[in-house]
Design an enzyme around this catalytic site. Structure first.
Site, PDB file in Angstrom:
ATOM      1  NE  ARG A  12      -2.301   6.306   3.465  1.00 40.07           N
ATOM      2  CZ  ARG A  12      -2.243   5.804   2.227  1.00 40.07           C
ATOM      3  NH1 ARG A  12      -1.155   5.962   1.501  1.00 40.07           N
ATOM      4  NH2 ARG A  12      -3.256   5.158   1.718  1.00 40.07           N
TER       5      ARG A  12
ATOM      6  CG  HIS B 158      -5.883   0.838   3.284  1.00 42.60           C
ATOM      7  ND1 HIS B 158      -6.410   2.097   3.508  1.00 42.60           N
ATOM      8  CD2 HIS B 158      -5.258   0.902   2.069  1.00 42.60           C
ATOM      9  CE1 HIS B 158      -6.111   2.881   2.489  1.00 42.60           C
ATOM     10  NE2 HIS B 158      -5.417   2.188   1.602  1.00 42.60           N
TER      11      HIS B 158
ATOM     12  CD  GLN C 230      -7.641   0.010  -1.741  1.00 46.39           C
ATOM     13  OE1 GLN C 230      -6.976   1.035  -1.721  1.00 46.39           O
ATOM     14  NE2 GLN C 230      -8.206  -0.433  -2.841  1.00 46.39           N
TER      15      GLN C 230
ATOM     16  CG  ASP D  43      -0.535  -4.301  -0.829  1.00 46.42           C
ATOM     17  OD1 ASP D  43      -0.071  -3.412  -1.578  1.00 46.42           O
ATOM     18  OD2 ASP D  43      -0.727  -4.121   0.402  1.00 46.42           O
TER      19      ASP D  43
ATOM     20  CB  CYS E 123      -4.740  -1.501  -2.505  1.00 41.41           C
ATOM     21  SG  CYS E 123      -3.064  -2.045  -2.112  1.00 41.41           S
TER      22      CYS E 123
ATOM     23  NE  ARG F 108      -9.361   3.670  -1.444  1.00 40.02           N
ATOM     24  CZ  ARG F 108      -8.223   4.137  -0.898  1.00 40.02           C
ATOM     25  NH1 ARG F 108      -7.085   4.037  -1.541  1.00 40.02           N
ATOM     26  NH2 ARG F 108      -8.211   4.658   0.311  1.00 40.02           N
TER      27      ARG F 108
HETATM   28  N1  NVA Z   1       0.429  -2.469   2.028  1.00 40.11           N
HETATM   29  C1  NVA Z   1       0.635  -1.211   1.358  1.00 40.11           C
HETATM   30  C2  NVA Z   1      -0.685  -0.606   0.978  1.00 40.11           C
HETATM   31  C3  NVA Z   1      -0.589   0.668   0.197  1.00 40.11           C
HETATM   32  C4  NVA Z   1      -1.908   1.238  -0.172  1.00 40.11           C
HETATM   33  C5  NVA Z   1       1.417  -0.283   2.261  1.00 40.11           C
HETATM   34  O1  NVA Z   1       1.076  -0.165   3.448  1.00 40.11           O
HETATM   35  O2  NVA Z   1       2.380   0.326   1.796  1.00 40.11           O
HETATM   36  N1   CP Z   2      -4.460   2.330  -2.350  1.00 38.02           N
HETATM   37  C1   CP Z   2      -3.967   3.409  -1.709  1.00 38.02           C
HETATM   38  O1   CP Z   2      -4.193   3.603  -0.510  1.00 38.02           O
HETATM   39  O2   CP Z   2      -3.239   4.217  -2.495  1.00 38.02           O
HETATM   40  P1   CP Z   2      -2.383   5.475  -1.996  1.00 38.02           P
HETATM   41  O3   CP Z   2      -1.249   4.932  -1.173  1.00 38.02           O
HETATM   42  O4   CP Z   2      -1.928   6.143  -3.261  1.00 38.02           O
HETATM   43  O5   CP Z   2      -3.269   6.359  -1.176  1.00 38.02           O
END
Ligand code: NVA
Ligand code: CP
Length: 331
Positions: free
Chosen positions: A108, A135, A138, A233, A274, A318
């Site tokens: 990540r 993602h 997700q 989101d 998410c 998830r």
């Molecule tokens: N768009 C958000 C998704 C988090 C799961 C981010 O990248 O912070």
């Molecule tokens: N939805 C998601 O990716 O959550 P986290 O950022 O907690 O992993």
């Protein structure tokens, strides 16, 4: 031909056929049923995986850890402060080292190119746990949740994504909907619509043409009509916090409210997110931003806690879907 994903990386759903995505969803359902029945798995016995997190996480990290351990495997977690990765050692060298120790690598972070580079050099499957533009794990969880709550085949489902339509989740959804023949509407301000990568959109539309999907962008609330899923989101993704003032000004009209649910004219519409979500002021960030005059809530507490909201089923999924990805791809 039977689907075989052994040895494959999972970097974006763009790399997978609708049949392969179907296979992963069906495997997720089997693994979820097995877990519910208390049947212990051993598909990952003797396997080791490493989780590389350059951005923070609750669900993705916990999902990978629990999924792997449930199937008898072992996990190493490394955050951006606890290894040489990316600072004292190149991505290529790190990938080669991880590939000697581990049977699979989760990453990540920021650039999609980085997760691609890891996959190029590691010699073992690499799984994308979120980048700036995608993602994919997700989306698998979201598709599973939709199948559990909506009594229609995916290719009859309309998803309206409200808010930051140029973020990683919106991009991931465009791919997911295009692949599965679904109807996707990115509902957000014209200014953000202009920022959506044109080449990406062209690729997605080409997939949509093959599968019968519809991918639309709209700034007007009429697009909410007949939606089966309202999705949102956070307005400022990880690393984009400086954009909060601008985003709040732009996206407040796209906050998911009870009126928006009504505008779908579908009493069975579900709300998905998410997570993590800003729906009240119980977080340090929502509180401190409100003190500065910025209400960053992308959904009302009323919607978040309503009967339409399936966000915690989605969060649980998830784990089941990530388990399917690991089990399917590790050789
Ligand atoms: N768009 C958000 C998704 C988090 C799961 C981010 O990248 O912070
Ligand atoms: N939805 C998601 O990716 O959550 P986290 O950022 O907690 O992993």
């Amino acid at each position: 031909m039977a689907v075989n994903l052994k040895g494959r990386s999972f970097l974006t759903l763009m790399d997978f056929t609708p049949e392969e995505i179907r296979y992963l969803l069906d495997l997720s359902k089997d693994l979820k049923a097995k877990k519910r029945a208390g049947i212990e798995g051993n598909a990952l016995k003797g396997k080791n995986i490493v989780l590389l997190f350059e951005k923070t996480s609750t669900r993705t990290r916990c999902a990978f850890e629990v999924a792997c351990v449930d199937e008898g495997g072992h996990v190493t977690f490394l955050d951006s402060n606890s290894s040489q990765f990316g600072k004292k050692e190149s991505v290529e060298d790190s990938a080669k080292v991880f590939g000697r120790f581990y049977d699979g690598i989760e990453y990540r972070g920021y650039k999609q190119e980085l997760v691609e580079s890891l996959a190029k050099h590691a010699g073992v499957p690499v799984w994308n746990g979120l980048t700036d533009v995608d993602h994919p794990t997700q989306i698998l969880a979201d598709l599973l949740t939709i199948e559990e709550h909506i009594a229609k085949p995916l290719n009859k489902v309309k998803v309206v994504f409200c808010g930051d339509i140029r973020n990683n989740m919106s991009y991931a959804w465009m791919i997911g909907c295009a692949k599965m023949g679904m109807h996707y509407v990115a509902y957000g301000p014209a200014k953000l619509a202009e920022e959506i990568d044109k080449d990406f959109l062209e690729k997605v539309q080409a997939v949509a043409k093959e599968t019968g999907a519809t991918i639309e962008i709209s700034s007007t609330p009429e697009c909410l009509k007949n939606a089966d899923v309202l999705y949102t989101d956070v307005w400022a993704s990880m690393g984009e916090e400086a954009q909060i003032p601008e985003k709040v000004a732009m996206l407040t009209p796209y906050k998911v409210t009870a009126e928006m649910l009504s505008a779908t004219e579908n009493d069975d519409v579900i709300f998905l997110h998410c997570l993590p979500a800003f729906h009240d002021f119980e977080t340090a960030m929502a509180k401190s931003q409100m003190e500065l005059g910025y209400d960053i809530r992308e959904v009302t507490d009323e919607v978040f806690r309503s009967r339409h909201s399936k966000v915690f089923d989605e969060a649980e999924n998830r784990m089941h879907t990530i388990k399917a990805v690991i089990v399917a791809t590790i050789s």
